[in-house]
Design a protein around this motif. Structure first.
Motif, PDB file in Angstrom:
ATOM      1  N   ARG A 263     -26.026 -45.783  -8.463  1.00 41.59           N
ATOM      2  CA  ARG A 263     -25.914 -45.153  -9.774  1.00 41.59           C
ATOM      3  C   ARG A 263     -27.157 -44.375 -10.181  1.00 41.59           C
ATOM      4  NH1 ARG A 263     -28.049 -48.870 -13.276  1.00 41.59           N
ATOM      5  NH2 ARG A 263     -26.943 -48.057 -15.095  1.00 41.59           N
ATOM      6  N   THR A 264     -28.195 -44.437  -9.359  1.00 50.14           N
ATOM      7  CA  THR A 264     -29.346 -43.569  -9.602  1.00 50.14           C
ATOM      8  C   THR A 264     -29.150 -42.200  -8.961  1.00 50.14           C
ATOM      9  OG1 THR A 264     -30.563 -44.294  -7.631  1.00 50.14           O
ATOM     10  CG2 THR A 264     -30.858 -45.585  -9.645  1.00 50.14           C
ATOM     11  N   LEU A 265     -28.085 -42.048  -8.168  1.00 49.23           N
ATOM     12  CA  LEU A 265     -27.780 -40.762  -7.542  1.00 49.23           C
ATOM     13  C   LEU A 265     -26.940 -39.961  -8.519  1.00 49.23           C
ATOM     14  CD1 LEU A 265     -26.805 -42.043  -3.976  1.00 49.23           C
ATOM     15  CD2 LEU A 265     -29.073 -41.420  -4.853  1.00 49.23           C
ATOM     16  N   ARG A 266     -27.530 -38.956  -9.130  1.00 48.09           N
ATOM     17  CA  ARG A 266     -26.879 -38.181 -10.175  1.00 48.09           C
ATOM     18  C   ARG A 266     -26.572 -36.767  -9.696  1.00 48.09           C
ATOM     19  NH1 ARG A 266     -26.582 -40.741 -15.336  1.00 48.09           N
ATOM     20  NH2 ARG A 266     -27.043 -42.936 -14.939  1.00 48.09           N
ATOM     21  N   VAL A 267     -25.569 -36.163 -10.317  1.00 50.09           N
ATOM     22  CA  VAL A 267     -25.172 -34.788 -10.006  1.00 50.09           C
ATOM     23  C   VAL A 267     -25.337 -33.946 -11.255  1.00 50.09           C
ATOM     24  CG1 VAL A 267     -23.267 -33.275  -9.365  1.00 50.09           C
ATOM     25  CG2 VAL A 267     -23.565 -35.465  -8.192  1.00 50.09           C
ATOM     26  N   ARG A 268     -26.020 -32.808 -11.114  1.00 51.71           N
ATOM     27  CA  ARG A 268     -26.173 -31.872 -12.239  1.00 51.71           C
ATOM     28  C   ARG A 268     -26.067 -30.449 -11.709  1.00 51.71           C
ATOM     29  NH1 ARG A 268     -31.476 -31.397 -16.003  1.00 51.71           N
ATOM     30  NH2 ARG A 268     -32.153 -30.078 -14.268  1.00 51.71           N
ATOM     31  N   PRO A 269     -24.988 -29.722 -12.049  1.00 50.88           N
ATOM     32  CA  PRO A 269     -24.861 -28.341 -11.574  1.00 50.88           C
ATOM     33  C   PRO A 269     -26.061 -27.504 -12.002  1.00 50.88           C
ATOM     34  CG  PRO A 269     -22.811 -29.101 -12.557  1.00 50.88           C
ATOM     35  CD  PRO A 269     -23.850 -30.138 -12.865  1.00 50.88           C
ATOM     36  N   SER A 270     -26.495 -26.615 -11.119  1.00 49.76           N
ATOM     37  CA  SER A 270     -27.651 -25.782 -11.427  1.00 49.76           C
ATOM     38  C   SER A 270     -27.273 -24.533 -12.226  1.00 49.76           C
ATOM     39  CB  SER A 270     -28.359 -25.364 -10.129  1.00 49.76           C
ATOM     40  OG  SER A 270     -27.490 -24.606  -9.302  1.00 49.76           O
ATOM     41  N   GLN A 271     -25.967 -24.248 -12.311  1.00 52.33           N
ATOM     42  CA  GLN A 271     -25.491 -23.106 -13.084  1.00 52.33           C
ATOM     43  C   GLN A 271     -24.372 -23.554 -14.018  1.00 52.33           C
ATOM     44  OE1 GLN A 271     -26.864 -20.162 -13.087  1.00 52.33           O
ATOM     45  NE2 GLN A 271     -28.246 -20.462 -11.351  1.00 52.33           N
ATOM     46  N   ASP A 272     -24.354 -23.004 -15.222  1.00 50.31           N
ATOM     47  CA  ASP A 272     -23.340 -23.414 -16.199  1.00 50.31           C
ATOM     48  C   ASP A 272     -21.924 -23.134 -15.709  1.00 50.31           C
ATOM     49  OD1 ASP A 272     -25.329 -24.272 -17.863  1.00 50.31           O
ATOM     50  OD2 ASP A 272     -25.370 -22.438 -19.081  1.00 50.31           O
ATOM     51  N   PHE A 273     -21.741 -22.015 -14.990  1.00 48.86           N
ATOM     52  CA  PHE A 273     -20.383 -21.663 -14.576  1.00 48.86           C
ATOM     53  C   PHE A 273     -19.813 -22.642 -13.559  1.00 48.86           C
ATOM     54  CE2 PHE A 273     -23.141 -19.072 -11.786  1.00 48.86           C
ATOM     55  CZ  PHE A 273     -22.757 -19.567 -10.540  1.00 48.86           C
ATOM     56  N   ALA A 274     -20.697 -23.409 -12.887  1.00 49.67           N
ATOM     57  CA  ALA A 274     -20.209 -24.369 -11.901  1.00 49.67           C
ATOM     58  C   ALA A 274     -19.303 -25.405 -12.540  1.00 49.67           C
ATOM     59  CB  ALA A 274     -21.378 -25.049 -11.199  1.00 49.67           C
ATOM     60  N   THR A 275     -19.570 -25.752 -13.796  1.00 51.74           N
ATOM     61  CA  THR A 275     -18.734 -26.724 -14.494  1.00 51.74           C
ATOM     62  C   THR A 275     -17.311 -26.210 -14.636  1.00 51.74           C
ATOM     63  OG1 THR A 275     -20.647 -27.572 -15.714  1.00 51.74           O
ATOM     64  CG2 THR A 275     -18.459 -28.036 -16.625  1.00 51.74           C
ATOM     65  N   ASP A 276     -17.172 -24.930 -15.013  1.00 46.82           N
ATOM     66  CA  ASP A 276     -15.834 -24.352 -15.150  1.00 46.82           C
ATOM     67  C   ASP A 276     -15.155 -24.194 -13.792  1.00 46.82           C
ATOM     68  OD1 ASP A 276     -16.141 -24.180 -17.876  1.00 46.82           O
ATOM     69  OD2 ASP A 276     -16.956 -22.146 -17.809  1.00 46.82           O
ATOM     70  N   VAL A 277     -15.906 -23.749 -12.808  1.00 46.82           N
ATOM     71  CA  VAL A 277     -15.329 -23.528 -11.482  1.00 46.82           C
ATOM     72  C   VAL A 277     -14.785 -24.827 -10.902  1.00 46.82           C
ATOM     73  CG1 VAL A 277     -15.873 -22.892  -9.106  1.00 46.82           C
ATOM     74  CG2 VAL A 277     -16.730 -21.495 -10.993  1.00 46.82           C
ATOM     75  N   LEU A 278     -15.611 -25.881 -10.944  1.00 46.25           N
ATOM     76  CA  LEU A 278     -15.177 -27.156 -10.382  1.00 46.25           C
ATOM     77  C   LEU A 278     -14.133 -27.832 -11.264  1.00 46.25           C
ATOM     78  CD1 LEU A 278     -18.608 -28.499  -9.110  1.00 46.25           C
ATOM     79  CD2 LEU A 278     -16.754 -27.520  -7.765  1.00 46.25           C
ATOM     80  N   GLY A 279     -14.224 -27.574 -12.569  1.00 43.77           N
ATOM     81  CA  GLY A 279     -13.240 -28.141 -13.477  1.00 43.77           C
ATOM     82  C   GLY A 279     -11.828 -27.691 -13.159  1.00 43.77           C
ATOM     83  N   GLU A 280     -11.696 -26.497 -12.615  1.00 47.27           N
ATOM     84  CA  GLU A 280     -10.374 -25.979 -12.269  1.00 47.27           C
ATOM     85  C   GLU A 280      -9.712 -26.790 -11.154  1.00 47.27           C
ATOM     86  OE1 GLU A 280      -8.312 -23.518 -13.431  1.00 47.27           O
ATOM     87  OE2 GLU A 280      -9.672 -23.629 -15.149  1.00 47.27           O
ATOM     88  N   ILE A 281     -10.500 -27.498 -10.360  1.00 47.52           N
ATOM     89  CA  ILE A 281      -9.918 -28.346  -9.316  1.00 47.52           C
ATOM     90  C   ILE A 281     -10.081 -29.825  -9.661  1.00 47.52           C
ATOM     91  CG2 ILE A 281     -10.180 -26.623  -7.498  1.00 47.52           C
ATOM     92  CD1 ILE A 281     -12.661 -28.088  -6.540  1.00 47.52           C
ATOM     93  N   GLY A 282     -10.337 -30.101 -10.932  1.00 39.45           N
ATOM     94  CA  GLY A 282     -10.363 -31.479 -11.396  1.00 39.45           C
ATOM     95  C   GLY A 282     -11.627 -32.241 -11.113  1.00 39.45           C
ATOM     96  N   LEU A 283     -12.747 -31.548 -10.929  1.00 36.57           N
ATOM     97  CA  LEU A 283     -14.006 -32.216 -10.627  1.00 36.57           C
ATOM     98  C   LEU A 283     -15.024 -31.939 -11.726  1.00 36.57           C
ATOM     99  CD1 LEU A 283     -14.394 -31.443  -6.808  1.00 36.57           C
ATOM    100  CD2 LEU A 283     -13.562 -33.541  -7.875  1.00 36.57           C
ATOM    101  N   ASP A 284     -15.435 -32.991 -12.400  1.00 46.18           N
ATOM    102  CA  ASP A 284     -16.547 -32.871 -13.331  1.00 46.18           C
ATOM    103  C   ASP A 284     -17.750 -33.603 -12.740  1.00 46.18           C
ATOM    104  OD1 ASP A 284     -15.948 -35.549 -13.615  1.00 46.18           O
ATOM    105  OD2 ASP A 284     -15.123 -35.352 -15.645  1.00 46.18           O
ATOM    106  N   ALA A 285     -18.823 -33.695 -13.491  1.00 43.83           N
ATOM    107  CA  ALA A 285     -20.043 -34.312 -12.961  1.00 43.83           C
ATOM    108  C   ALA A 285     -19.801 -35.767 -12.557  1.00 43.83           C
ATOM    109  CB  ALA A 285     -21.168 -34.219 -13.986  1.00 43.83           C
ATOM    110  N   ALA A 286     -19.013 -36.488 -13.383  1.00 46.44           N
ATOM    111  CA  ALA A 286     -18.746 -37.887 -13.072  1.00 46.44           C
ATOM    112  C   ALA A 286     -17.991 -38.021 -11.752  1.00 46.44           C
ATOM    113  CB  ALA A 286     -17.952 -38.537 -14.202  1.00 46.44           C
TER     114      ALA A 286
END
Length: 290
Positions: free
Chosen positions: A89-112
């Motif tokens: 749980r110390t291994l965290r994911v943080r997109p380096s670009q804001d648009f990555a959230t929208d791009v990955l969100g389209e295939i059902g993937l968020d940071a969690a």
């Protein structure tokens, strides 16, 4: 062309500054002081995404509860891989670009979900590397984040390891330099409350450290039955195998553990030695406090 001393100083300062900037760019982002990675208290919805490791086993407990002893006993089984603490749980994911959230969100993937996939990949890598069939992860701080584990792996299994809370306090005070008793008591209480919440909500097997040290054969038989593997007598001779390093952050590193043999637990604390804040926990876990 030669440089005068002043120009040489400027060049060296520029090189040093570029090195500092590069190091800063590669350094993981610092978390705000208010972001406590040791407490994930929300209960997210179960993840619908398939896992490489569908049914891992998580050993939930407080620190200094004998989890390293239990893990090396389990790791001695030919079908069970119980590595040192992985601190997933110390291994965290943080997109380096804001648009990555929208791009990955389209295939059902968020940071969690990306973090779940990363954790799953680590467990799968360790399991494949070992050539075994089941993996047990024993990082004590997982107890504070059990809702996220349950969300990431809806089919996970759980072992709950109890130890007299006053004995846990005593062990921490002996091991941790500069420990303050009141702070340690509150820390142990916090783990106990989260562990109790997990035991109420999750399916699993509860064992006690004192029973494990007194009757290791019986307790490991119960665990093997729960994990649906045959018990192996060689599990009790864990010192014959290499279980990785014994050092801080990896797990317990005491001489008792290094001995390669199950050592008897210290006598239970007297009732008068149990801090008031932990008396209810001790009683709830079946320990005498009178």
């Amino acid at each position: 062309m030669s440089l005068n001393p002043s120009s040489k100083h400027k060049v060296k300062r520029g090189i040093r500054r570029r090195g500092e900037l590069l190091a800063a760019a590669l350094r993981p982002p610092r978390r705000p002081a208010s972001e406590d990675v040791s407490a994930d208290v929300d209960e997210p919805s179960p993840s619908p995404i398939p896992r490489l490791v569908e049914s891992p086993v998580f050993l939930l407990c407080s620190m200094r509860s004998g989890s390293t002893l239990l893990r090396v006993l389990l790791d001695s089984h030919p079908r069970i891989r119980a590595p040192h603490e992985l601190h997933l749980r110390t291994l965290r994911v943080r997109p380096s670009q804001d648009f990555a959230t929208d791009v990955l969100g389209e295939i059902g993937l968020d940071a969690a979900e990306l973090e779940y996939m990363l954790w799953d990949r680590v467990l799968h890598y360790e399991l494949e590397r070992s050539g075994k069939e089941q993996v047990v992860e024993k990082t004590p701080s997982n107890t504070l984040a059990w809702p996220r584990l349950a969300a990431a792996w809806p089919r996970a299994r759980y072992l709950f390891l109890l130890r007299h809370p006053a004995a846990v306090v005593e062990s921490i005070m002996m091991r941790r330099a500069g420990a303050v008793l009141d702070e340690v008591v509150q820390e142990v209480l916090r783990y106990a409350e989260r562990l109790d919440a997990a035991r109420q909500r999750l399916p699993g097997l509860t064992v006690r450290y004192e029973d494990l040290t007194e009757e290791p054969g019986r307790v490991t038989r119960e665990i093997c039955s729960y994990l649906e593997v045959d018990w192996e007598p060689s599990m009790l001779d864990y010192g014959r195998l290499d279980h990785g390093p014994y050092r801080p952050v990896f797990g317990d590193w005491s001489d008792n553990l290094r001995s390669g043999e199950v050592q008897a637990a210290r006598p239970l604390p007297r009732g008068s030695d149990v801090p008031g804040e932990l008396r209810a926990v001790a009683a709830r876990w079946g320990y005498p406090i009178a």
